[in-house]
Design an enzyme around this catalytic site. Structure first.
Site, PDB file in Angstrom:
ATOM      1  N   ARG A   1       0.845  -1.207   0.000  1.00 49.65           N
ATOM      2  CA  ARG A   1       0.000   0.000   0.000  1.00 49.65           C
ATOM      3  C   ARG A   1       0.875   1.250   0.000  1.00 49.65           C
ATOM      4  O   ARG A   1       0.563   2.248  -0.634  1.00 49.65           O
ATOM      5  CB  ARG A   1      -0.945   0.005   1.217  1.00 49.65           C
ATOM      6  CG  ARG A   1      -1.677   1.326   1.342  1.00 49.65           C
ATOM      7  CD  ARG A   1      -2.837   1.362   2.335  1.00 49.65           C
ATOM      8  NE  ARG A   1      -2.835   0.391   3.387  1.00 49.65           N
ATOM      9  CZ  ARG A   1      -2.092   0.458   4.503  1.00 49.65           C
ATOM     10  NH1 ARG A   1      -1.279   1.469   4.711  1.00 49.65           N
ATOM     11  NH2 ARG A   1      -2.164  -0.483   5.409  1.00 49.65           N
TER      12      ARG A   1
ATOM     13  N   TYR B   1     -18.427  17.250 -12.790  1.00 48.01           N
ATOM     14  CA  TYR B   1     -18.783  15.838 -12.948  1.00 48.01           C
ATOM     15  C   TYR B   1     -19.805  15.454 -11.864  1.00 48.01           C
ATOM     16  O   TYR B   1     -19.633  15.792 -10.688  1.00 48.01           O
ATOM     17  CB  TYR B   1     -17.502  15.004 -12.804  1.00 48.01           C
ATOM     18  CG  TYR B   1     -17.719  13.529 -12.865  1.00 48.01           C
ATOM     19  CD1 TYR B   1     -18.089  12.911 -14.054  1.00 48.01           C
ATOM     20  CD2 TYR B   1     -17.558  12.735 -11.739  1.00 48.01           C
ATOM     21  CE1 TYR B   1     -18.293  11.547 -14.113  1.00 48.01           C
ATOM     22  CE2 TYR B   1     -17.759  11.369 -11.788  1.00 48.01           C
ATOM     23  CZ  TYR B   1     -18.136  10.784 -12.976  1.00 48.01           C
ATOM     24  OH  TYR B   1     -18.338   9.439 -13.018  1.00 48.01           O
TER      25      TYR B   1
ATOM     26  N   ASP C   1      -9.763  19.909 -12.138  1.00 49.50           N
ATOM     27  CA  ASP C   1     -10.024  18.599 -12.737  1.00 49.50           C
ATOM     28  C   ASP C   1      -9.774  18.752 -14.237  1.00 49.50           C
ATOM     29  O   ASP C   1     -10.524  19.420 -14.938  1.00 49.50           O
ATOM     30  CB  ASP C   1     -11.475  18.181 -12.438  1.00 49.50           C
ATOM     31  CG  ASP C   1     -11.817  16.802 -12.999  1.00 49.50           C
ATOM     32  OD1 ASP C   1     -11.142  16.346 -13.942  1.00 49.50           O
ATOM     33  OD2 ASP C   1     -12.777  16.189 -12.494  1.00 49.50           O
TER      34      ASP C   1
ATOM     35  N   LYS D   1     -10.320   7.874 -18.104  1.00 46.70           N
ATOM     36  CA  LYS D   1     -10.709   8.505 -19.358  1.00 46.70           C
ATOM     37  C   LYS D   1      -9.525   8.568 -20.328  1.00 46.70           C
ATOM     38  O   LYS D   1      -8.983   7.538 -20.666  1.00 46.70           O
ATOM     39  CB  LYS D   1     -11.323   9.878 -19.052  1.00 46.70           C
ATOM     40  CG  LYS D   1     -12.319   9.863 -17.874  1.00 46.70           C
ATOM     41  CD  LYS D   1     -13.573   9.039 -18.142  1.00 46.70           C
ATOM     42  CE  LYS D   1     -14.389   8.747 -16.896  1.00 46.70           C
ATOM     43  NZ  LYS D   1     -14.791   9.920 -16.128  1.00 46.70           N
TER      44      LYS D   1
END
Ligand code: PLP
Length: 377
Positions: free
Chosen positions: A46, A98, A170, A195
């Site tokens: 992690r 979004y 963003d 994306k």
């Protein structure tokens, strides 16, 4: 280095053990330590993973940032980002972000004592007017979805600097190939790597980029402490994809420009929203702060029946959510991504029932145009 050179080389060096040119998928949860307190800098998956670190460095270079901090989804990145503020703080957001970002802020983070104001950031004065004594962050998305409105990033980040606010952008829609918000004064850039960065519709991922050492240290701490990290395989897929980001974005844009032209000249589009058209109200700003106009187009075809006919009959365009993949997608924002926004509200900013959104892929443009022509027959 140029963009494509960085895309192919940044963050990657041949594997020291075998010489493998491509960074391996380090699919491991832990690392052998030589003795107490002595290890190679890798302790637990992690916290440290070389496949992830390579991808982070790669995308940081593309965004002209020093550091990248990766997450298992765009929204996990957004959530981690909000750990930079605390209960009682106020965040100013673009009002057309979004949908999942809106949901996270309003339905979840609000309950933790954060306060949000939704303003039209295309008008910079609206940001200034919304600032309160407890404002700590300005969260921008440009261009917006699906209306493709722009916010002046240099102007917005200047306001943030003057008022000691964190400026976030963003940049998912433009990708680092067409826009670099860090170079326009923003403190942190966010991507849904689902994306354009990955671009092949087979990974969910997110990443934050910054050049600020203090912000990086805190975000790195949050990444490890909250744990929403991406898998090594997903990191490897994204890194494989960024190598072709430049050529993909060029083709997305070339196809989008041709499709926008076709839709306007054929009369199918009554109103076309694309920053690359001189009719776009912020075309000048687009030319100034972006190096291209991207692959997203929204078109108002005038009536719901015509929209439905296209959506139902296209064969190459796939009806679906998401964007930025090599395959073309088509969607109906009024009934899909923005169904929760009341009709009256939607129509105020042009989001009518006749609006179709295209994520223009990299297929042959002749086939894409023929697909729409045939759908209307
Ligand atoms: C998809 C998307 C997100 C959320 O990313 P996920 O990877 O789906 O969690 C955030 N911002 C924009 C602009 C997006 O398109």
């Amino acid at each position: 280095m140029g963009f494509s050179t960085d895309a192919i080389h940044a963050g990657q060096q041949p594997d020291p053990v075998t010489g493998a040119v491509i960074t391996p998928i380090y699919q491991t949860s832990t690392y052998a330590q030589e003795e107490l307190g002595k290890h190679k800098g890798y302790e637990y998956g992690r916290t440290h993973n070389l496949t992830r670190a390579s991808m982070e460095a790669n995308i940081a270079a593309l965004e002209k940032g020093k550091y990248g901090i990766a997450f298992a989804s765009g929204l996990a990145a957004t959530h981690a980002l909000l750990s930079l503020v605390k209960a009682g703080d106020h965040v100013i957001c673009s009002n057309n972000v979004y949908g999942g970002t809106y949901r996270l802020f309003e339905q979840i983070m609000k309950d933790y004592g954060l306060e949000f104001s939704w303003v039209n950031t295309s008008e910079l004065s609206n940001i200034e007017k919304a600032i309160k004594p407890n404002t700590k962050m300005v969260y921008l998305e440009t261009p917006t979805n699906p209306m493709l409105n722009l916010t002046d990033l240099q102007g917005a980040s200047d306001i943030c600097k003057k008022n000691n606010l964190l400026c976030i952008c963003d940049n998912t829609f433009m990708s680092p190939y067409f826009q670099n918000p860090l170079t326009l004064g923003c403190d942190v850039v966010l991507h849904s790597s689902t994306k354009y960065l990955n671009g092949h519709s087979d990974v969910i991922g997110g990443i934050l980029l910054t050049s600020d050492e203090k912000i990086h240290e805190r975000l790195r701490y949050i990444q490890n402490a909250t744990g929403g990290v991406p898998s090594p395989f997903d990191c490897w897929l994204v890194m494989r994809s960024t190598k072709t980001l430049a050529v993909r974005m060029e083709r997305h844009e070339k196809n989008a420009i041709a499709l926008a032209k076709y839709l306007s000249e054929s009369g199918i589009g009554k109103k076309i929203y694309y920053p690359g058209l001189s009719s776009h109200p912020q075309h000048e700003l687009a030319k100034k702060q972006m190096r291209g106009f991207g692959g997203m187009i929204s078109v108002d075809v005038g009536d719901t029946e015509k929209a439905k006919k296209i959506l139902k009959n296209v064969k190459i365009f796939t009806l679906g959510e998401s964007l930025g993949g090599v395959e073309s997608l088509i969607s109906h924002p009024a009934s899909m991504t923005h169904a929760t926004v009341p009709k009256e509200e939607r129509e105020k900013f042009g989001l009518t029932d006749g609006l179709i959104r295209f994520s223009v892929g990299i297929e042959d443009i002749e086939d894409l145009i023929a697909d729409i022509e045939n759908a209307l027959k």
